[in-house]
Design an enzyme around this catalytic site. Structure first.
Site, PDB file in Angstrom:
ATOM      1  N   ARG A 112       0.891  -1.177   0.000  1.00 52.15           N
ATOM      2  CA  ARG A 112       0.000   0.000   0.000  1.00 52.15           C
ATOM      3  C   ARG A 112       0.921   1.216   0.000  1.00 52.15           C
ATOM      4  NH1 ARG A 112      -5.118   1.421   3.802  1.00 52.15           N
ATOM      5  NH2 ARG A 112      -6.007   0.044   2.239  1.00 52.15           N
ATOM      6  N   HIS A 152      -7.664   0.875  -6.057  1.00 50.34           N
ATOM      7  CA  HIS A 152      -7.835   0.062  -4.834  1.00 50.34           C
ATOM      8  C   HIS A 152      -8.538  -1.254  -5.210  1.00 50.34           C
ATOM      9  CE1 HIS A 152      -7.922  -1.004  -0.770  1.00 50.34           C
ATOM     10  NE2 HIS A 152      -8.794  -0.146  -0.269  1.00 50.34           N
ATOM     11  N   ASP A 185     -17.367   7.455  -0.255  1.00 56.15           N
ATOM     12  CA  ASP A 185     -16.033   7.357   0.358  1.00 56.15           C
ATOM     13  C   ASP A 185     -15.680   8.749   0.869  1.00 56.15           C
ATOM     14  OD1 ASP A 185     -13.460   6.581   1.103  1.00 56.15           O
ATOM     15  OD2 ASP A 185     -12.676   6.446  -0.935  1.00 56.15           O
ATOM     16  N   CYS A 187     -16.254   2.013   1.613  1.00 55.69           N
ATOM     17  CA  CYS A 187     -15.061   1.194   1.827  1.00 55.69           C
ATOM     18  C   CYS A 187     -14.558   1.296   3.256  1.00 55.69           C
ATOM     19  CB  CYS A 187     -13.969   1.593   0.845  1.00 55.69           C
ATOM     20  SG  CYS A 187     -13.567   3.350   0.919  1.00 55.69           S
ATOM     21  N   ARG A 245     -13.666  -8.224   2.775  1.00 52.70           N
ATOM     22  CA  ARG A 245     -12.256  -8.001   2.423  1.00 52.70           C
ATOM     23  C   ARG A 245     -11.457  -9.259   2.768  1.00 52.70           C
ATOM     24  NH1 ARG A 245     -10.521  -2.883   2.445  1.00 52.70           N
ATOM     25  NH2 ARG A 245      -8.835  -3.624   1.125  1.00 52.70           N
TER      26      ARG A 245
HETATM   27  N1   CP Z   1     -11.081   0.121   3.088  1.00 55.23           N
HETATM   28  C1   CP Z   1      -9.797   0.018   3.431  1.00 55.23           C
HETATM   29  O1   CP Z   1      -8.887  -0.229   2.618  1.00 55.23           O
HETATM   30  O2   CP Z   1      -9.573   0.164   4.773  1.00 55.23           O
HETATM   31  P1   CP Z   1      -8.180   0.314   5.489  1.00 55.23           P
HETATM   32  O3   CP Z   1      -7.581   1.634   5.055  1.00 55.23           O
HETATM   33  O4   CP Z   1      -8.505   0.283   6.969  1.00 55.23           O
HETATM   34  O5   CP Z   1      -7.291  -0.828   5.087  1.00 55.23           O
HETATM   35  N1  NVA Z   2     -10.051   6.821  -0.828  1.00 57.15           N
HETATM   36  C1  NVA Z   2      -9.608   6.387   0.476  1.00 57.15           C
HETATM   37  C2  NVA Z   2      -9.810   4.912   0.630  1.00 57.15           C
HETATM   38  C3  NVA Z   2      -9.372   4.351   1.946  1.00 57.15           C
HETATM   39  C4  NVA Z   2      -9.545   2.883   2.035  1.00 57.15           C
HETATM   40  C5  NVA Z   2      -8.150   6.750   0.657  1.00 57.15           C
HETATM   41  O1  NVA Z   2      -7.373   6.554  -0.266  1.00 57.15           O
HETATM   42  O2  NVA Z   2      -7.800   7.216   1.744  1.00 57.15           O
END
Ligand code: CP
Ligand code: NVA
Length: 313
Positions: A111, A138, A233, A273, A301
């Protein structure tokens, strides 16, 4: 234990866009099967003896826990590699990191901010690389989201999903998800915050195969009208903390509240999400209301990530 096809073994999982319609359907099917096995207490050690390294340059609750627990349930082991502790955080190159990790691990989940870093890692790694979120995409999220919609609606083809808010990583991947499954996706974003044009073009090309319709509007009410699934989101994603307050002004009409949701189909499901900023992009009433499936979505997930790992690693 059901037999898994090994046609995806060794592949990177960087975007839904990279896979065929059948391959995406297979991830969803295996996710649903693994969920059933888990719920019925049937052991499923598809990755016995295997290890996954997890590099997190940004915070995570769901993604980290789902990969770590998922790996354990598949009989393998996951290592959390914080940039505070590994040499990547002190300037060791992505190339060298990829070459070293490929000698010891069976897969890497990453990530990070810049999508190109994931592409570079995947280029140098000889083991599968899984994209656990970038500023652009994502994908592991959207596999879980589509599993959730399938569970509640029994299909994806022909449904209408309305995404309300920032044209961000999740919105982009939902476009690819819809394109590969035949689900119509409309994004309602304020001017200047629409999804990336290049992503839209690629998704439109993918959608020719399934007939999915993908489009962008400015008016959230128009998007939600008759939707089967309504998704939102945060308005400011990770990395945008400095501009969050400024950005928020553009999004005040984009809150998913009861009056907006009332325009969707009566039995529409609500997705997010997470993490959510309650009272901003979504109200408590909607998030905790009868149409919300956000915690099923979170749980999925786990099952979705297990399917991804079991098939590519
Ligand atoms: N939705 C999601 O990716 O959550 P986290 O940032 O907690 O991993
Ligand atoms: N769009 C959000 C998603 C988090 C899971 C971000 O990138 O922070």
């Amino acid at each position: 234990m059901m037999e898994l096809k090994d046609t995806l073994r060794g592949r990177d999982f960087i975007s839904i866009h990279d896979f065929t319609v059948d391959e995406i359907a297979y991830f969803l099917e295996v996710g649903a099967q693994l969920k059933k096995m888990q719920k019925s207490g049937i052991a499923h050690p598809y990755l016995a003896g295997k290890t996954l390294g997890m590099i997190f340059q940004k915070a995570s609750t769901r993604t980290r826990v789902a990969f770590e627990v998922g790996m354990y349930q598949l009989g393998g082991h996951a290592l959390f590699l914080s940039p505070r502790d590994i040499q990547l955080g002190r300037g060791e190159t992505i190339k060298d990191t990829a070459l070293v990790l490929s000698r010891m691990l069976d897969g890497i989940m990453i990530r990070t901010f810049d999508h190109d870093e994931v592409l570079e890692l995947a280029h140098w790694a000889s083991i599968p690389v899984i994209n656990g979120l970038t500023d652009l995409l994502h994908p592991t999220q959207v596999i879980g989201d589509m599993m959730t919609i399938m569970e509640h609606k029994g299909k994806l083809q022909g449904l209408k999903l309305a995404f309300i808010g920032d044209g961000n990583n999740v919105a982009h991947e939902l476009l690819f998800g819809g394109a590969k499954t035949g689900m119509d996706v409309v994004i309602a974003s304020p001017a200047g915050f629409e999804p990336d044009k290049k992503v839209m073009e690629l998704a439109q090309a993918d959608a020719r195969e399934t007939g999915a319709r993908l489009w962008v509007v400015e008016d959230p009410a128009e998007a939600v009208e008759g939707a089967d699934a309504v998704y939102t989101d945060v308005w400011a994603s990770m990395g945008q903390e400095g501009v969050a307050e400024d950005k928020e002004k553009n999004f005040l009409k984009y809150q998913l509240n009861s009056s907006l949701l009332a325009l969707a189909k009566k039995d529409a499901v609500v997705l997010h999400c997470l993490p959510a900023k309650r009272g901003k992009e979504i109200t408590d009433e909607v998030m905790d209301g009868p149409q919300s499936v956000v915690f099923d979505e979170s749980e999925n997930r786990l099952h979705a990530h297990k399917a991804i790992m079991a098939l590519v690693m």
